[in-house]
Design a protein around this motif. Structure first.
Motif, PDB file in Angstrom:
ATOM      1  N   PHE B   6       0.820  -1.198   0.000  1.00  0.00           N
ATOM      2  CA  PHE B   6       0.000   0.000   0.000  1.00  0.00           C
ATOM      3  C   PHE B   6       0.869   1.269   0.000  1.00  0.00           C
ATOM      4  O   PHE B   6       0.650   2.187  -0.781  1.00  0.00           O
ATOM      5  CB  PHE B   6      -0.954   0.020   1.200  1.00  0.00           C
ATOM      6  CG  PHE B   6      -1.682   1.329   1.321  1.00  0.00           C
ATOM      7  CD1 PHE B   6      -2.664   1.676   0.393  1.00  0.00           C
ATOM      8  CD2 PHE B   6      -1.364   2.236   2.323  1.00  0.00           C
ATOM      9  CE1 PHE B   6      -3.319   2.895   0.474  1.00  0.00           C
ATOM     10  CE2 PHE B   6      -2.021   3.466   2.408  1.00  0.00           C
ATOM     11  CZ  PHE B   6      -2.997   3.788   1.475  1.00  0.00           C
ATOM     12  N   ARG B   7       1.857   1.305   0.861  1.00  0.00           N
ATOM     13  CA  ARG B   7       2.748   2.479   0.916  1.00  0.00           C
ATOM     14  C   ARG B   7       3.421   2.703  -0.441  1.00  0.00           C
ATOM     15  O   ARG B   7       3.502   3.816  -0.938  1.00  0.00           O
ATOM     16  CB  ARG B   7       3.829   2.279   1.982  1.00  0.00           C
ATOM     17  CG  ARG B   7       3.415   2.682   3.384  1.00  0.00           C
ATOM     18  CD  ARG B   7       4.647   2.784   4.283  1.00  0.00           C
ATOM     19  NE  ARG B   7       5.524   3.888   3.882  1.00  0.00           N
ATOM     20  CZ  ARG B   7       5.293   5.156   4.196  1.00  0.00           C
ATOM     21  NH1 ARG B   7       4.224   5.489   4.887  1.00  0.00           N
ATOM     22  NH2 ARG B   7       6.133   6.099   3.807  1.00  0.00           N
ATOM     23  N   HIS B   8       3.889   1.581  -0.996  1.00  0.00           N
ATOM     24  CA  HIS B   8       4.542   1.651  -2.315  1.00  0.00           C
ATOM     25  C   HIS B   8       3.595   2.252  -3.356  1.00  0.00           C
ATOM     26  O   HIS B   8       3.947   3.187  -4.057  1.00  0.00           O
ATOM     27  CB  HIS B   8       4.937   0.239  -2.755  1.00  0.00           C
ATOM     28  CG  HIS B   8       6.391  -0.028  -2.623  1.00  0.00           C
ATOM     29  ND1 HIS B   8       7.007  -0.197  -1.410  1.00  0.00           N
ATOM     30  CD2 HIS B   8       7.364  -0.146  -3.559  1.00  0.00           C
ATOM     31  CE1 HIS B   8       8.295  -0.409  -1.602  1.00  0.00           C
ATOM     32  NE2 HIS B   8       8.551  -0.381  -2.896  1.00  0.00           N
ATOM     33  N   SER B   9       2.397   1.677  -3.414  1.00  0.00           N
ATOM     34  CA  SER B   9       1.441   2.137  -4.435  1.00  0.00           C
ATOM     35  C   SER B   9       1.029   3.577  -4.187  1.00  0.00           C
ATOM     36  O   SER B   9       0.845   4.347  -5.119  1.00  0.00           O
ATOM     37  CB  SER B   9       0.192   1.265  -4.436  1.00  0.00           C
ATOM     38  OG  SER B   9       0.555  -0.074  -4.463  1.00  0.00           O
ATOM     39  N   ALA B  10       0.860   3.935  -2.913  1.00  0.00           N
ATOM     40  CA  ALA B  10       0.422   5.293  -2.601  1.00  0.00           C
ATOM     41  C   ALA B  10       1.419   6.308  -3.127  1.00  0.00           C
ATOM     42  O   ALA B  10       1.044   7.362  -3.653  1.00  0.00           O
ATOM     43  CB  ALA B  10       0.243   5.452  -1.099  1.00  0.00           C
ATOM     44  N   ILE B  11       2.682   5.987  -3.007  1.00  0.00           N
ATOM     45  CA  ILE B  11       3.700   6.931  -3.481  1.00  0.00           C
ATOM     46  C   ILE B  11       3.896   6.818  -4.995  1.00  0.00           C
ATOM     47  O   ILE B  11       3.947   7.822  -5.705  1.00  0.00           O
ATOM     48  CB  ILE B  11       5.019   6.727  -2.714  1.00  0.00           C
ATOM     49  CG1 ILE B  11       4.798   7.225  -1.280  1.00  0.00           C
ATOM     50  CG2 ILE B  11       6.162   7.470  -3.380  1.00  0.00           C
ATOM     51  CD1 ILE B  11       5.898   6.900  -0.326  1.00  0.00           C
ATOM     52  N   ALA B  12       3.978   5.578  -5.492  1.00  0.00           N
ATOM     53  CA  ALA B  12       4.244   5.393  -6.926  1.00  0.00           C
ATOM     54  C   ALA B  12       3.049   5.818  -7.775  1.00  0.00           C
ATOM     55  O   ALA B  12       3.203   6.542  -8.763  1.00  0.00           O
ATOM     56  CB  ALA B  12       4.602   3.939  -7.201  1.00  0.00           C
ATOM     57  N   THR B  13       1.862   5.366  -7.413  1.00  0.00           N
ATOM     58  CA  THR B  13       0.675   5.671  -8.228  1.00  0.00           C
ATOM     59  C   THR B  13      -0.493   6.072  -7.328  1.00  0.00           C
ATOM     60  O   THR B  13      -1.441   5.304  -7.137  1.00  0.00           O
ATOM     61  CB  THR B  13       0.255   4.439  -9.062  1.00  0.00           C
ATOM     62  OG1 THR B  13       0.125   3.330  -8.169  1.00  0.00           O
ATOM     63  CG2 THR B  13       1.237   4.101 -10.141  1.00  0.00           C
ATOM     64  N   PRO B  14      -0.447   7.293  -6.777  1.00  0.00           N
ATOM     65  CA  PRO B  14      -1.517   7.706  -5.850  1.00  0.00           C
ATOM     66  C   PRO B  14      -2.888   7.789  -6.519  1.00  0.00           C
ATOM     67  O   PRO B  14      -3.902   7.815  -5.822  1.00  0.00           O
ATOM     68  CB  PRO B  14      -1.063   9.083  -5.377  1.00  0.00           C
ATOM     69  CG  PRO B  14      -0.086   9.549  -6.389  1.00  0.00           C
ATOM     70  CD  PRO B  14       0.556   8.329  -6.956  1.00  0.00           C
ATOM     71  N   ASN B  15      -2.930   7.810  -7.839  1.00  0.00           N
ATOM     72  CA  ASN B  15      -4.223   7.875  -8.521  1.00  0.00           C
ATOM     73  C   ASN B  15      -4.729   6.501  -8.946  1.00  0.00           C
ATOM     74  O   ASN B  15      -5.617   6.394  -9.795  1.00  0.00           O
ATOM     75  CB  ASN B  15      -4.124   8.786  -9.743  1.00  0.00           C
ATOM     76  CG  ASN B  15      -3.886  10.228  -9.331  1.00  0.00           C
ATOM     77  OD1 ASN B  15      -4.591  10.755  -8.487  1.00  0.00           O
ATOM     78  ND2 ASN B  15      -2.857  10.839  -9.896  1.00  0.00           N
ATOM     79  N   ASP B  16      -4.147   5.479  -8.355  1.00  0.00           N
ATOM     80  CA  ASP B  16      -4.585   4.110  -8.629  1.00  0.00           C
ATOM     81  C   ASP B  16      -6.087   3.995  -8.372  1.00  0.00           C
ATOM     82  O   ASP B  16      -6.603   4.476  -7.370  1.00  0.00           O
ATOM     83  CB  ASP B  16      -3.815   3.161  -7.686  1.00  0.00           C
ATOM     84  CG  ASP B  16      -4.017   1.703  -8.057  1.00  0.00           C
ATOM     85  OD1 ASP B  16      -4.929   1.424  -8.862  1.00  0.00           O
ATOM     86  OD2 ASP B  16      -3.264   0.858  -7.547  1.00  0.00           O
ATOM     87  N   LYS B  17      -6.772   3.366  -9.348  1.00  0.00           N
ATOM     88  CA  LYS B  17      -8.232   3.299  -9.209  1.00  0.00           C
ATOM     89  C   LYS B  17      -8.726   1.916  -8.813  1.00  0.00           C
ATOM     90  O   LYS B  17      -9.924   1.656  -8.805  1.00  0.00           O
ATOM     91  CB  LYS B  17      -8.902   3.688 -10.546  1.00  0.00           C
ATOM     92  CG  LYS B  17      -8.670   5.131 -10.963  1.00  0.00           C
ATOM     93  CD  LYS B  17      -9.631   6.065 -10.244  1.00  0.00           C
ATOM     94  CE  LYS B  17      -9.540   7.492 -10.771  1.00  0.00           C
ATOM     95  NZ  LYS B  17      -8.239   8.119 -10.500  1.00  0.00           N
TER      96      LYS B  17
END
Lengths: 187, 252
Positions: B6-17
């Motif tokens: 989650f931390r990774h995705s939040a930083i890498a792709t915060p607009n993940d849908k």
């Protein structure tokens, strides 16, 4: 005999013209929609406005020549960026000797007098290793999703996520260190 | 979705849908904050990447494409020309031979004089056509010609440049629809400007100003030649004309 050939020529050439017109319109709208993003991407990978403009022009010319191979307009953006990256790679093949990166040295020298966050971050982005920079630019300039970047760069999605994560972390820490060092100047 | 991912995705792709990401992001305030923070950072990076795009970029791209189009047409038209040339050649050879065979001087006469009757074209359209055809040949040329080089070529037309008229990227003789003309490319205010010096006796139809979709031009009679200037639509051609007229002295 004349009668037959002239008739056949007439009908086939009018469809050719209609086709060309359609092709032309399609090309013009692609150029209008994507040239600015292509330019920005090119600018950030080569850091030279003139080279960037040349790259975009070559990209578009190549796109024009093979526009018939673009079947689906939805994939136009990915297609154009692929051409652009290929053109850029060609430029490096041509200019192997020019590979010494003078800008990196300039950045090191200028580091102490930059007080502006935007300017600073621009330098930091420019100085990122290309493994990190490319996914970042494709995300932020071209607006590709992680999956699309993965296809574009022929990587798997997790690698793309990791690189994006590292690129952003690198920029963030760089920025923090810099601000701490120049704390007085900022205050 | 575990914490690290989650931390990774939040930083890498915060607009993940994706649902997994969105539900995890809504689960706690700290998670929400992290996503908001990295969205803000993305925005900051995006803003920093917004460099100015040259205003005429799309025009330049479409101009180059229109030249490529012209170029393709010329190339694909060549086989027609080749066939036409072969037929003309055969006729040219065979008619006088037949004339000799049949001993009819009249036939020999008409066959040999016919090609001399020349259609005079409009100087402007010839110039536009010429610039387009040579666009790729000269697009990257920069000979940086000196005044001396230019004068050596200008002399043929009874002209001499007294002082430099800026950067000369290209200078040579060319075939201006069969007439030997001087072809120069100068650096204008907006882009490249092509200048032709066409001898008067070529007999082209004069045309003081002309244009098409991508280029415009002007021409004027000076000395015993016509000066034709062609440039991009936003180029101040009159300025170039004044500069040339002021600099070039004509024998007659």
């Amino acid at each position: 005999m004349n009668f037959f050939t002239s008739k056949r020529n007439k009908s086939s050439s009018s469809t050719v013209y209609k086709d060309m017109d359609r092709k032309q319109k399609r090309y013009e709208s692609l150029v209008n929609v994507y040239s600015a993003d292509l330019y920005r991407y090119a600018f950030w990978i080569c850091r030279d406005p003139e080279v960037a403009q040349d790259l975009v022009q070559e990209t578009c010319l190549r796109a024009w020549k093979s526009i018939d191979s673009l079947l689906d307009d939805k994939s136009a953006k990915a297609w154009l960026f692929t051409i652009l990256r290929r053109e850029n790679a060609r430029r490096f093949e041509r200019k192997q000797l020019a590979l010494v990166d003078i800008d990196d040295y300039e950045i090191a020298a200028e580091e102490n007098n930059s007080h502006y966050d935007k300017e600073l971050i621009q330098q930091k982005i420019a100085a990122l290793p290309s493994d990190y920079k490319e996914p970042l630019l494709l995300q932020l300039i071209a607006g590709f999703t992680a999956e699309e970047i993965a296809t574009q760069l022929d990587l798997n999605k997790n690698t793309v996520l990791t690189r994006l994560f590292r690129a952003k972390n690198l920029l963030k820490t760089n920025l923090k260190v810099e601000i701490n060092n120049n704390g007085e100047a900022h205050g | 979705m575990d914490d690290i991912l989650f931390r990774h995705s939040a930083i890498a792709t915060p607009n993940d849908k994706s649902d997994a990401f969105l539900s995890r992001a809504a689960a706690s305030d700290s998670a929400k904050n992290l996503v908001e923070e990295s969205k803000a950072f993305d925005k900051f990076l995006k803003d920093s990447l917004q460099v100015d795009v040259p205003k005429d970029l799309t025009d330049k791209i479409l101009l180059e494409q229109s030249f490529a189009l012209e170029h393709d047409k010329t190339v694909s038209a060549r086989w027609h020309i080749a066939i036409a040339a072969s037929i003309a050649f055969v006729i040219g050879i065979s008619v006088p031979m037949m004339g000799q065979l049949t001993q009819s001087p009249a036939a020999v006469y008409t066959a040999s004089t016919a090609p001399l009757v020349k259609q005079h074209s409009d100087i402007g359209s010839v110039a536009l056509q010429h610039v387009k055809q040579e666009y790729f040949l000269t697009a990257k040329a920069n000979e940086n010609a000196t005044l001396q080089t230019v004068n050596a070529k200008l002399a043929v037309y009874g002209a001499k440049a007294m002082d430099s008229f800026g950067e000369v990227l290209f200078v040579n003789y060319c075939s201006f629809e069969g007439t030997s003309a001087l072809h120069m490319i100068l650096k204008g205010e907006k882009g490249r400007v092509t200048v032709f010096v066409v001898p008067e006796d070529a007999g082209f139809k004069p045309s003081s100003s002309f244009k098409d979709k991508h280029l415009k031009g002007i021409s004027e009679h000076l000395g015993n030649a016509s000066l034709v200037i062609v440039g991009e639509p936003d180029e101040p051609l009159e300025v170039m004309k004044e500069k040339l007229a002021g600099s070039i002295k004509w024998d007659i």
